[in-house]
Design an enzyme around this catalytic site. Structure first.
Site, short mmCIF file in Angstrom:
data_model
loop_
_atom_site.label_atom_id
_atom_site.label_comp_id
_atom_site.label_asym_id
_atom_site.label_seq_id
_atom_site.Cartn_x
_atom_site.Cartn_y
_atom_site.Cartn_z
N GLU A 236 0.84 -1.19 0.00
CA GLU A 236 0.00 0.00 0.00
C GLU A 236 0.88 1.25 0.00
O GLU A 236 1.83 1.35 0.78
CB GLU A 236 -0.91 -0.02 1.23
CG GLU A 236 -1.58 1.29 1.59
CD GLU A 236 -2.42 1.87 0.46
OE1 GLU A 236 -2.39 3.12 0.31
OE2 GLU A 236 -3.10 1.12 -0.27
N ALA B 93 -22.59 0.77 0.44
CA ALA B 93 -23.47 -0.35 0.78
C ALA B 93 -23.22 -1.55 -0.13
O ALA B 93 -22.73 -1.41 -1.25
CB ALA B 93 -24.93 0.08 0.68
N ARG C 156 -17.17 3.43 5.06
CA ARG C 156 -16.03 2.79 4.37
C ARG C 156 -14.83 2.61 5.29
O ARG C 156 -14.23 1.54 5.35
CB ARG C 156 -15.61 3.63 3.17
CG ARG C 156 -16.60 3.71 2.04
CD ARG C 156 -16.04 4.51 0.88
NE ARG C 156 -15.02 3.75 0.18
CZ ARG C 156 -15.20 3.14 -0.99
NH1 ARG C 156 -16.36 3.20 -1.61
NH2 ARG C 156 -14.22 2.47 -1.55
N ARG D 140 -19.86 15.24 -0.32
CA ARG D 140 -20.35 14.25 0.65
C ARG D 140 -20.24 14.78 2.07
O ARG D 140 -19.31 15.50 2.43
CB ARG D 140 -19.51 12.97 0.57
CG ARG D 140 -19.56 12.24 -0.76
CD ARG D 140 -18.83 10.91 -0.62
NE ARG D 140 -18.83 10.12 -1.84
CZ ARG D 140 -17.76 9.93 -2.60
NH1 ARG D 140 -16.61 10.46 -2.27
NH2 ARG D 140 -17.84 9.18 -3.68
N ASP E 147 -11.80 -1.38 -8.92
CA ASP E 147 -11.81 -0.12 -9.67
C ASP E 147 -10.67 -0.03 -10.68
O ASP E 147 -10.80 0.68 -11.68
CB ASP E 147 -11.73 1.07 -8.71
CG ASP E 147 -13.07 1.41 -8.07
OD1 ASP E 147 -14.07 0.76 -8.44
OD2 ASP E 147 -13.11 2.29 -7.20
N ALA F 186 -18.38 -1.15 -5.50
CA ALA F 186 -17.69 -2.06 -4.58
C ALA F 186 -18.21 -3.48 -4.72
O ALA F 186 -17.44 -4.44 -4.63
CB ALA F 186 -17.86 -1.58 -3.14
#
Length: 435
Positions: free
Chosen positions: A37, A50, A120, A197, A313, A326
């Protein structure tokens, strides 16, 4: 079952939701998956998202503990609830805006979708806790890789290297893996939509938008914009996302975000009903505007080449209007976990292992390419529809509903295992909890 003396070594590039989920599934199958990462620690947006009932079924095959984790932090829809689509534009009093006879365009039942929502960042941290500490190496940005000898050699921008039998690029919309694998032939493009958001306590959301948002997903539609709200965190928090069409190019395509004043949201919803026009007041003074990018204009020609492939993605980034980006990554994760487990069971080594891995990844791309393209294509269409910019539906509620139900049907009835051989389907299902 036979197994090779040494487990398969898999490099998972990217520690987002799908990268971590894939690593968990691989490790459950005795495969040594290591996540590389680029961030210095676990990092994910604190926004709601969701999973459908279908996605949870695939998730259970990856590892039943994933569904248990999701259930422990989820706002669950039940069969009696629905997604409600409201006319958010025509000026009405707050009372009229909640009056179904005056403002409701249509409902679509969620009993097939059965979304479970969560935050998330919380879900990522919960999954990360399921992995041993040595399974993740932070601060590693992929610069290049070599797929020529016994192993795939990863080269990171800090000068370090790592080796693996196979490389899975779970590194998101601006995937370095995809760029290297396909020599830059596929790249993300701006969908000409943006989102703002925020999340607020559920009582604050009810006060602003009415009781209707307490249990159902509600989308308020209008010209060039829509406002989506749904409860998460066991119905204690309202996730709010304002979406808007934007004609100009995004100012910072590499970062995909820019900080703006919340007054920009007020301009987006100017002329909408009072509930929607005042939604900007629930946002902080400064807010992040997200440019929504996808792969619709320039999709990959393949998801795999040699012993490298792209997942989630990185393969099929879509706009969020379908709400299953997702979930589509979960489908990928199950297929790749199943195929790599099958290779491991054959106890191969040397050139035969290499050939088997190449074949497995070609099976993966064959099983996933058409599905991924369908998702990002129809998600774009749905965004245009919500903003009254999609010609075939216009502002006609019945046409919108018909289009939505066609799309949702394709989402929930799709069998991710159907493209695989029967023995692989059986292998995938063997990991479900026995009923």
């Amino acid at each position: 079952m036979g197994s090779i003396a040494q487990p398969l070594q898999v490099a998972v590039v990217g520690g987002g939701i799908i990268g971590v989920m894939t690593a968990i599934g691989l490790r459950r199958r005795g495969i040594n998956a290591i996540i590389y990462e680029r961030a210095p620690t676990w990092h994910e947006v604190s926004a709601g998202f969701a999973f459908t009932g279908a996605a949870r079924e695939w998730m259970e095959m990856i590892d039943p503990a994933l569904v248990e984790l999701l259930g422990s932090m989820s706002g669950k829809s039940d069969a009696s609830t629905s997604n409600a689509y409201w006319d958010g534009f025509h000026p009405r009093t707050n009372e009229e805006a909640e009056d179904e006879s005056k403002s409701l365009l249509f409902r679509t039942p969620t009993n097939n979708l059965s979304f479970w929502g969560c935050v998330r960042s919380e879900f990522l941290k919960g999954m990360a806790a399921m992995l041993p500490e040595e399974a993740t190496i932070f601060g590693k940005q992929l610069a290049d890789y070599d797929d020529v000898n016994d192993k795939v050699i990863l080269h990171f921008d800090d000068g370090s290297t790592a080796e693996a039998d196979v490389l899975l690029g779970c590194d998101g919309i601006h995937s370095a893996t995809r760029k290297i694998m396909l020599a830059g032939e596929s790249r993300a493009g701006f969908s000409h939509t943006v989102t703002y958001r925020t999340m607020v306590p559920i009582d604050v959301g009810i006060q602003a938008l009415g009781q209707k948002v307490a249990k159902n997903a509600c989308n308020h539609l209008g010209p060039n914009a829509d406002l989506l709200c749904y409860p998460v965190a066991s119905m204690t928090v309202l996730n709010i996302a304002a979406f808007a069409y934007e004609d100009s190019e995004f100012p910072n395509p590499d970062r995909m975000t820019v900080e703006v004043d919340r007054s920009e949201i007020a301009k987006v919803f100017q002329g909408f009903s009072p509930q929607i026009a005042d939604i900007w007041k629930l946002y902080p003074e400064k807010v992040v505007k997200w440019g929504i990018f996808d792969l619709e204009d320039n999709p990959p020609s393949t998801y795999a080449r040699g012993r490298a492939c792209v997942v989630g993605d990185a393969a099929h980034a879509s706009t969020p209007y379908m709400g299953v980006g997702a979930c589509t990554g979960v489908e990928d994760a199950l297929v790749i976990c199943t195929l790599l487990e099958s290779v491991q069971q054959k106890a191969l080594a040397g050139e035969k292992l290499k050939e088997a891995l190449v074949e497995a990844l070609q099976t993966y791309t064959g099983a996933r390419l058409e599905r991924g393209r369908w998702i990002h294509h129809h998600s774009r269409q749905m965004g245009q529809m919500y903003h009254w910019r999609y010609g075939p539906t216009g502002r006609d509620p019945q046409r919108m509903k018909q289009k939505l139900e066609e799309n949702w049907g394709n989402v929930v009835t799709y069998d991710v295992l159907a493209p695989l051989q029967p023995e692989l389907r059986e292998l995938a299902r063997s990991h479900q909890k026995s009923l």
